[in-house]
Design a protein around this motif. Structure first.
Motif, PDB file in Angstrom:
ATOM      1  N   TYR A   2      49.394 -22.822-174.654  1.00 55.77           N
ATOM      2  CA  TYR A   2      48.364 -23.698-174.719  1.00 55.77           C
ATOM      3  C   TYR A   2      48.634 -24.586-175.681  1.00 55.77           C
ATOM      4  CZ  TYR A   2      46.305 -20.676-171.120  1.00 55.77           C
ATOM      5  OH  TYR A   2      45.923 -19.960-169.825  1.00 55.77           O
ATOM      6  N   GLN A  53      45.593 -26.674-177.948  1.00 54.80           N
ATOM      7  CA  GLN A  53      44.261 -27.124-178.628  1.00 54.80           C
ATOM      8  C   GLN A  53      44.214 -28.254-179.279  1.00 54.80           C
ATOM      9  OE1 GLN A  53      42.340 -24.259-181.242  1.00 54.80           O
ATOM     10  NE2 GLN A  53      40.402 -24.271-179.938  1.00 54.80           N
ATOM     11  N   LYS A  70      39.071 -29.006-180.010  1.00 53.14           N
ATOM     12  CA  LYS A  70      39.256 -27.855-179.875  1.00 53.14           C
ATOM     13  C   LYS A  70      39.445 -27.441-178.342  1.00 53.14           C
ATOM     14  CE  LYS A  70      38.084 -25.914-183.847  1.00 53.14           C
ATOM     15  NZ  LYS A  70      38.776 -25.053-184.764  1.00 53.14           N
ATOM     16  N   PHE A  71      39.718 -28.489-177.528  1.00 45.26           N
ATOM     17  CA  PHE A  71      39.821 -28.300-175.988  1.00 45.26           C
ATOM     18  C   PHE A  71      41.013 -27.790-175.872  1.00 45.26           C
ATOM     19  CE2 PHE A  71      38.869 -28.684-171.801  1.00 45.26           C
ATOM     20  CZ  PHE A  71      39.951 -29.309-171.158  1.00 45.26           C
ATOM     21  N   LEU A  72      41.171 -26.556-175.128  1.00 46.65           N
ATOM     22  CA  LEU A  72      42.485 -25.758-174.695  1.00 46.65           C
ATOM     23  C   LEU A  72      42.818 -26.166-173.197  1.00 46.65           C
ATOM     24  CD1 LEU A  72      41.046 -22.479-176.115  1.00 46.65           C
ATOM     25  CD2 LEU A  72      43.497 -23.349-176.416  1.00 46.65           C
ATOM     26  N   PHE A 112      49.150 -22.660-178.631  1.00 46.42           N
ATOM     27  CA  PHE A 112      48.927 -21.212-178.804  1.00 46.42           C
ATOM     28  C   PHE A 112      49.873 -20.470-177.268  1.00 46.42           C
ATOM     29  CE2 PHE A 112      45.253 -20.036-181.613  1.00 46.42           C
ATOM     30  CZ  PHE A 112      44.538 -21.122-181.583  1.00 46.42           C
ATOM     31  N   GLY A 158      48.286 -18.734-183.216  1.00 50.17           N
ATOM     32  CA  GLY A 158      48.407 -20.241-183.194  1.00 50.17           C
ATOM     33  C   GLY A 158      49.261 -20.758-184.300  1.00 50.17           C
ATOM     34  N   GLY A 167      43.387 -16.921-183.962  1.00 51.74           N
ATOM     35  CA  GLY A 167      43.768 -17.191-182.334  1.00 51.74           C
ATOM     36  C   GLY A 167      42.345 -16.911-181.629  1.00 51.74           C
ATOM     37  N   GLU A 197      33.877 -20.319-182.832  1.00 52.66           N
ATOM     38  CA  GLU A 197      34.009 -20.933-181.773  1.00 52.66           C
ATOM     39  C   GLU A 197      34.111 -19.965-180.195  1.00 52.66           C
ATOM     40  OE1 GLU A 197      34.212 -24.484-182.361  1.00 52.66           O
ATOM     41  OE2 GLU A 197      33.948 -25.027-180.256  1.00 52.66           O
ATOM     42  N   PHE A 235      34.630 -19.613-176.140  1.00 50.02           N
ATOM     43  CA  PHE A 235      35.153 -20.289-175.121  1.00 50.02           C
ATOM     44  C   PHE A 235      34.725 -19.691-173.721  1.00 50.02           C
ATOM     45  CE2 PHE A 235      37.404 -23.515-177.069  1.00 50.02           C
ATOM     46  CZ  PHE A 235      37.636 -23.249-178.355  1.00 50.02           C
ATOM     47  N   PHE A 240      39.606 -23.459-169.198  1.00 50.58           N
ATOM     48  CA  PHE A 240      38.792 -23.171-170.394  1.00 50.58           C
ATOM     49  C   PHE A 240      37.513 -24.328-170.264  1.00 50.58           C
ATOM     50  CE2 PHE A 240      40.265 -19.775-173.058  1.00 50.58           C
ATOM     51  CZ  PHE A 240      41.728 -19.885-172.650  1.00 50.58           C
ATOM     52  N   GLY A 241      36.346 -23.773-170.890  1.00 48.44           N
ATOM     53  CA  GLY A 241      35.548 -24.820-171.086  1.00 48.44           C
ATOM     54  C   GLY A 241      35.354 -25.586-172.486  1.00 48.44           C
ATOM     55  N   GLN A 242      34.675 -26.598-173.123  1.00 44.70           N
ATOM     56  CA  GLN A 242      34.798 -27.266-174.048  1.00 44.70           C
ATOM     57  C   GLN A 242      34.564 -26.460-175.234  1.00 44.70           C
ATOM     58  OE1 GLN A 242      32.867 -27.469-171.230  1.00 44.70           O
ATOM     59  NE2 GLN A 242      32.346 -29.525-171.061  1.00 44.70           N
TER      60      GLN A 242
END
Lengths: 117, 111
Positions: free
Chosen positions: A35, A37, A41-43, A90, A111, B43, B88, B90, B101-103
């Motif tokens: 993944y 990021q 912070k968007f995954l 990640f 990460g 992580g 944070e 998610f 995933f959401g934002q």
């Protein structure tokens, strides 16, 4: 006894270089993932492998090439690095991929923060 | 295709107050839903998961979430916030061979 491990944790490099990130899981899982990021912070999924076979390639530039030498390892090689590649990457693993609607849980590594200068 | 929307990119609460982080999902099939937490420079850690066994799901660190099909929601709650909850969060839905995933929602705890 780390379940999903990644190396290195931090990677700083110049534009145009080639670099690799390694991932290993000791959970006995069949499926592994990468993944990305971004800075907000968007995954987002990049790739997934099941028993060394590529399952998902989510429209990632072909400068990114995952390699799975065995089902416990999934490495990510990036050619000709660009500024936009700067992100946290990640690795994750799960017991199986979603076949026939089966439920599965993904476990994530710590990460790798990649900074391209 | 499955998707999730987290309402509020930043939530701030006082220590000891109720924590409520909102997540709405969209799915054409019964969803599998997850909440993950990411502490600074770390992580993702699984908080809890909904797998259709029970609508109220209890997770680690005192968090729980309730699946409401009529509202297509899976909000995360904790009765009393602790400083160590700052992170944070998610929400995610299981898609085809992947998690969507959401934002993310950043939770800040005020002393």
């Amino acid at each position: 006894d780390t379940a999903v491990s990644q190396t290195p944790k931090y990677l700083v490099t110049q534009m145009g270089n080639d670099k690799s990130i390694k991932c290993e899981q000791n959970l006995g899982h069949d499926t592994m993932y990468w993944y990305k990021q971004d800075s907000k912070k968007f995954l987002k999924i990049m790739f997934s492998y099941n028993n060394k076979e590529l399952i998902i390639n989510e429209t990632v530039p072909n400068r990114f090439s995952p390699k799975s030498p065995d089902k416990a390892h999934l490495n990510l090689h990036i050619n000709s690095l660009e500024l936009g590649d700067s992100a946290v990457y990640f690795c994750a693993s799960s017991q199986e991929s979603a076949r026939g609607g089966a439920f599965y849980t993904q476990y994530f590594g710590p990460g790798t923060r990649l900074t391209v200068l | 295709a499955q998707s999730v929307t987290q309402l509020g990119s930043h939530v701030s609460v006082s220590e000891g107050a109720l924590v409520l982080l909102r997540c709405n999902y969209s799915s054409s099939v019964p969803p599998y839903l997850f909440w993950y937490v990411q502490y600074p420079n770390q992580g993702l850690q699984l908080l809890l998961k909904y797998t259709s066994a029970a609508t109220l799901v209890k997770g680690i660190n005192g968090f729980e979430a309730e699946f409401k099909k009529s509202e297509t929601s899976f909000h995360l709650t904790k009765p009393s916030a602790h400083m160590s909850d700052a992170a944070e969060y998610f929400c995610a839905v299981q898609g085809a061979q992947k998690l969507v995933f959401g934002q993310g929602t950043r939770l800040t705890i005020n002393p």
